[in-house]
Design a protein around this motif. Structure first.
Motif, PDB file in Angstrom:
ATOM      1  N   LYS A  13      36.803  30.398  49.635  1.00  0.00           N
ATOM      2  CA  LYS A  13      37.805  30.042  50.502  1.00  0.00           C
ATOM      3  C   LYS A  13      36.979  30.492  52.110  1.00  0.00           C
ATOM      4  CE  LYS A  13      41.706  31.336  49.205  1.00  0.00           C
ATOM      5  NZ  LYS A  13      41.151  32.157  47.931  1.00  0.00           N
ATOM      6  N   VAL A  15      34.401  31.686  53.497  1.00  0.00           N
ATOM      7  CA  VAL A  15      33.038  31.850  53.452  1.00  0.00           C
ATOM      8  C   VAL A  15      32.738  29.948  53.878  1.00  0.00           C
ATOM      9  CG1 VAL A  15      30.491  31.337  52.943  1.00  0.00           C
ATOM     10  CG2 VAL A  15      32.116  33.491  52.556  1.00  0.00           C
ATOM     11  N   THR A  31      44.918  32.347  56.801  1.00  0.00           N
ATOM     12  CA  THR A  31      46.514  32.718  56.350  1.00  0.00           C
ATOM     13  C   THR A  31      45.986  34.349  56.177  1.00  0.00           C
ATOM     14  OG1 THR A  31      47.032  32.547  54.775  1.00  0.00           O
ATOM     15  CG2 THR A  31      48.521  31.020  56.841  1.00  0.00           C
ATOM     16  N   LEU A  57      50.527  40.473  46.065  1.00  0.00           N
ATOM     17  CA  LEU A  57      51.596  39.761  45.532  1.00  0.00           C
ATOM     18  C   LEU A  57      51.504  39.233  46.494  1.00  0.00           C
ATOM     19  CD1 LEU A  57      54.563  42.664  44.119  1.00  0.00           C
ATOM     20  CD2 LEU A  57      53.585  40.249  42.750  1.00  0.00           C
ATOM     21  N   GLY A  85      44.155  29.156  52.535  1.00  0.00           N
ATOM     22  CA  GLY A  85      44.796  30.437  52.059  1.00  0.00           C
ATOM     23  C   GLY A  85      46.537  30.123  52.182  1.00  0.00           C
ATOM     24  N   ARG A  88      50.471  27.732  49.293  1.00  0.00           N
ATOM     25  CA  ARG A  88      49.889  28.454  48.417  1.00  0.00           C
ATOM     26  C   ARG A  88      50.730  28.523  46.902  1.00  0.00           C
ATOM     27  NH1 ARG A  88      45.949  33.327  49.793  1.00  0.00           N
ATOM     28  NH2 ARG A  88      45.549  34.324  48.706  1.00  0.00           N
ATOM     29  N   ARG A 127      32.957  43.222  47.280  1.00  0.00           N
ATOM     30  CA  ARG A 127      33.092  42.769  48.121  1.00  0.00           C
ATOM     31  C   ARG A 127      32.655  44.075  49.276  1.00  0.00           C
ATOM     32  NH1 ARG A 127      36.685  38.467  50.679  1.00  0.00           N
ATOM     33  NH2 ARG A 127      38.460  39.898  49.273  1.00  0.00           N
ATOM     34  N   ASP A 136      30.596  40.155  56.630  1.00  0.00           N
ATOM     35  CA  ASP A 136      30.857  40.068  54.677  1.00  0.00           C
ATOM     36  C   ASP A 136      30.070  40.633  54.179  1.00  0.00           C
ATOM     37  OD1 ASP A 136      32.623  39.191  52.868  1.00  0.00           O
ATOM     38  OD2 ASP A 136      30.058  37.912  52.884  1.00  0.00           O
ATOM     39  N   ARG A 171      46.250  39.767  41.078  1.00  0.00           N
ATOM     40  CA  ARG A 171      45.905  38.574  42.334  1.00  0.00           C
ATOM     41  C   ARG A 171      45.728  37.068  41.341  1.00  0.00           C
ATOM     42  NH1 ARG A 171      41.318  40.624  45.786  1.00  0.00           N
ATOM     43  NH2 ARG A 171      41.458  38.721  47.275  1.00  0.00           N
ATOM     44  N   ARG A 199      28.183  28.038  42.235  1.00  0.00           N
ATOM     45  CA  ARG A 199      26.963  27.861  42.746  1.00  0.00           C
ATOM     46  C   ARG A 199      26.593  28.247  44.324  1.00  0.00           C
ATOM     47  NH1 ARG A 199      27.193  20.999  43.231  1.00  0.00           N
ATOM     48  NH2 ARG A 199      29.369  21.781  43.825  1.00  0.00           N
TER      49      ARG A 199
HETATM   50  P1  AP5 Z   1      43.525  36.057  51.497  1.00  0.00           P
HETATM   51  O1  AP5 Z   1      42.729  36.586  51.923  1.00  0.00           O
HETATM   52  O2  AP5 Z   1      44.011  34.445  51.692  1.00  0.00           O
HETATM   53  O3  AP5 Z   1      42.878  36.149  50.079  1.00  0.00           O
HETATM   54  P2  AP5 Z   1      42.725  35.489  48.867  1.00  0.00           P
HETATM   55  O4  AP5 Z   1      43.035  34.248  48.570  1.00  0.00           O
HETATM   56  O5  AP5 Z   1      42.846  36.106  47.962  1.00  0.00           O
HETATM   57  O6  AP5 Z   1      41.025  35.279  48.797  1.00  0.00           O
HETATM   58  P3  AP5 Z   1      39.548  36.080  49.264  1.00  0.00           P
HETATM   59  O7  AP5 Z   1      39.534  36.546  50.734  1.00  0.00           O
HETATM   60  O8  AP5 Z   1      40.199  37.463  48.759  1.00  0.00           O
HETATM   61  O9  AP5 Z   1      38.329  35.340  48.664  1.00  0.00           O
HETATM   62  P4  AP5 Z   1      37.828  34.146  49.788  1.00  0.00           P
HETATM   63  O10 AP5 Z   1      38.111  32.641  48.219  1.00  0.00           O
HETATM   64  O11 AP5 Z   1      38.651  33.344  50.773  1.00  0.00           O
HETATM   65  O12 AP5 Z   1      36.106  33.976  48.735  1.00  0.00           O
HETATM   66  P5  AP5 Z   1      35.357  34.597  50.455  1.00  0.00           P
HETATM   67  O13 AP5 Z   1      34.797  33.408  51.149  1.00  0.00           O
HETATM   68  O14 AP5 Z   1      36.163  35.728  51.197  1.00  0.00           O
HETATM   69  O15 AP5 Z   1      44.748  36.688  51.036  1.00  0.00           O
HETATM   70  C1  AP5 Z   1      44.871  38.151  51.233  1.00  0.00           C
HETATM   71  C2  AP5 Z   1      46.706  38.058  50.658  1.00  0.00           C
HETATM   72  O16 AP5 Z   1      47.267  37.553  52.043  1.00  0.00           O
HETATM   73  C3  AP5 Z   1      47.431  37.168  49.475  1.00  0.00           C
HETATM   74  O17 AP5 Z   1      47.002  37.532  48.321  1.00  0.00           O
HETATM   75  C4  AP5 Z   1      48.711  37.534  49.432  1.00  0.00           C
HETATM   76  O18 AP5 Z   1      49.629  38.683  49.920  1.00  0.00           O
HETATM   77  C5  AP5 Z   1      48.568  37.114  51.000  1.00  0.00           C
HETATM   78  N1  AP5 Z   1      48.756  35.706  51.461  1.00  0.00           N
HETATM   79  C6  AP5 Z   1      47.915  34.937  52.213  1.00  0.00           C
HETATM   80  N2  AP5 Z   1      48.324  34.117  52.246  1.00  0.00           N
HETATM   81  C7  AP5 Z   1      49.445  33.664  51.774  1.00  0.00           C
HETATM   82  C8  AP5 Z   1      50.214  32.714  51.799  1.00  0.00           C
HETATM   83  N3  AP5 Z   1      49.657  31.042  52.120  1.00  0.00           N
HETATM   84  N4  AP5 Z   1      51.586  32.813  51.028  1.00  0.00           N
HETATM   85  C9  AP5 Z   1      51.793  34.177  50.503  1.00  0.00           C
HETATM   86  N5  AP5 Z   1      50.863  34.770  50.906  1.00  0.00           N
HETATM   87  C10 AP5 Z   1      50.069  34.878  51.594  1.00  0.00           C
HETATM   88  O19 AP5 Z   1      34.258  35.253  49.493  1.00  0.00           O
HETATM   89  C11 AP5 Z   1      34.300  36.989  48.067  1.00  0.00           C
HETATM   90  C12 AP5 Z   1      33.358  36.689  48.392  1.00  0.00           C
HETATM   91  O20 AP5 Z   1      32.669  36.380  46.578  1.00  0.00           O
HETATM   92  C13 AP5 Z   1      32.908  37.356  49.590  1.00  0.00           C
HETATM   93  O21 AP5 Z   1      32.274  38.508  48.930  1.00  0.00           O
HETATM   94  C14 AP5 Z   1      31.786  36.250  49.384  1.00  0.00           C
HETATM   95  O22 AP5 Z   1      30.415  37.236  50.537  1.00  0.00           O
HETATM   96  C15 AP5 Z   1      31.108  36.593  48.055  1.00  0.00           C
HETATM   97  N6  AP5 Z   1      30.980  34.687  48.132  1.00  0.00           N
HETATM   98  C16 AP5 Z   1      31.259  33.367  48.455  1.00  0.00           C
HETATM   99  N7  AP5 Z   1      31.250  32.495  47.738  1.00  0.00           N
HETATM  100  C17 AP5 Z   1      29.672  33.246  47.585  1.00  0.00           C
HETATM  101  C18 AP5 Z   1      29.368  32.224  46.254  1.00  0.00           C
HETATM  102  N8  AP5 Z   1      28.581  30.490  46.376  1.00  0.00           N
HETATM  103  N9  AP5 Z   1      28.074  32.931  45.244  1.00  0.00           N
HETATM  104  C19 AP5 Z   1      28.074  34.477  45.797  1.00  0.00           C
HETATM  105  N10 AP5 Z   1      28.983  34.739  46.051  1.00  0.00           N
HETATM  106  C20 AP5 Z   1      29.348  34.470  47.191  1.00  0.00           C
END
Ligand code: AP5
Length: 218
Positions: A13, A15, A31, A57, A85, A88, A127, A136, A171, A199
């Motif tokens: 999300k 990226v 968020t 959580l 984000g 949710r 990561r 990142d 999570r 992909r």
């Molecule tokens: P948040 O930061 O939103 O965490 P998340 O949803 O768990 O998402 P991530 O940032 O871990 O992953 P992402 O999907 O963004 O992937 P990314 O692009 O980083 O939220 C953190 C916390 O905040 C929550 O747990 C909660 O406590 C709270 N919160 C936030 N919003 C909330 C809400 N609305 N309500 C309540 N609580 C809330 O990529 C991940 C990795 O994978 C990177 O290393 C990237 O380089 C790699 N990658 C990405 N795409 C690819 C691909 N296509 N191929 C290979 N590698 C890839």
């Protein structure tokens, strides 16, 4: 243009929303980033959110709704945004619908990224982020040139507190229980566009741009 990006932790999300925001000239509103910043600066919101985040959580809806309402009221969000984000939970989605309705605005599309739980665990446990500039890295797919140091600014690479395997699994459970119902919520409104996010980053972005430009979803 007003978009939402949905998907499990690690689905890309962050990226993808940065790339899509740049492509369409939108503001990216994450968020998770806002909460991490509030924790880092010791703001009241950060103090209230920290424990929830470290345990994997969801932060309570009332805190999140206030955060997003305030952010969407800012000048730069008026020209269009991609929400990363949020929502949710169903109640967050209902609140967003109410808010948009009051402003006489609609969503163009809800972009859903699909990845298997196994891929999520691999991606997130590998990561690493630069503690100085936030760049990142991924030890599997995008490792730094020098172990533990950022290629851009030589800052120290760190692991997010919630990227330990036990917390990742938690999570994921929270995602399946509390956020996945949004698939049906937006599906019934005809706004959902689903993408295979296993992909490459470039392939996923290209598919999203094509779907949004063709007017699908809204
Ligand atoms: P948040 O930061 O939103 O965490 P998340 O949803 O768990 O998402 P991530 O940032 O871990 O992953 P992402 O999907 O963004 O992937 P990314 O692009 O980083 O939220 C953190 C916390 O905040 C929550 O747990 C909660 O406590 C709270 N919160 C936030 N919003 C909330 C809400 N609305 N309500 C309540 N609580 C809330 O990529 C991940 C990795 O994978 C990177 O290393 C990237 O380089 C790699 N990658 C990405 N795409 C690819 C691909 N296509 N191929 C290979 N590698 C890839």
């Amino acid at each position: 243009m007003r978009l939402i990006i949905l998907g499990p932790p690690g689905s890309g999300k962050g990226v993808q929303s940065k790339r899509i925001a740049e492509h369409f000239g939108l503001v990216q509103i994450s968020t998770g980033d806002s909460l991490r910043q509030a924790v880092a600066t010791g703001a009241e919101l950060g103090r209230q959110a920290r424990e929830y985040m470290e345990k994997g959580l969801l932060v309570p809806d009332d805190l999140m709704v206030k955060l997003v309402m305030d952010r969407l009221d800012q000048e730069d969000a008026r020209g269009g945004f991609i929400l990363d984000g949020f929502p949710r939970t169903i109640s967050q989605a209902e609140m967003l619908d109410d808010l948009l309705q009051k402003k006489e605005k609609t969503l163009n599309a809800v972009l859903e990224l699909k990845v298997d739980d196994r891929v999520v665990v691999d991606r997130l446990s590998n990561r690493r982020l630069c503690s100085r500039c936030g760049a990142d890295y991924n030890l599997l797919t995008k490792p730094p040139r020098v172990d533990g140091l950022c290629d851009r600014c030589c800052g120290r690479l760190i692991q997010r507190e919630d990227d330990r395997e036990k917390t990742i699994l938690h999570r994921l459970q929270v995602y399946h229980r509390q956020t996945e119902p949004l698939e049906a919520y937006y599906g019934e409104k005809g706004q959902l566009l689903t993408f295979d996010a296993e992909r490459s980053v470039e392939e996923v972005s290209a598919a999203i741009v094509e779907a949004v430009e063709s007017g699908a979803g809204g």
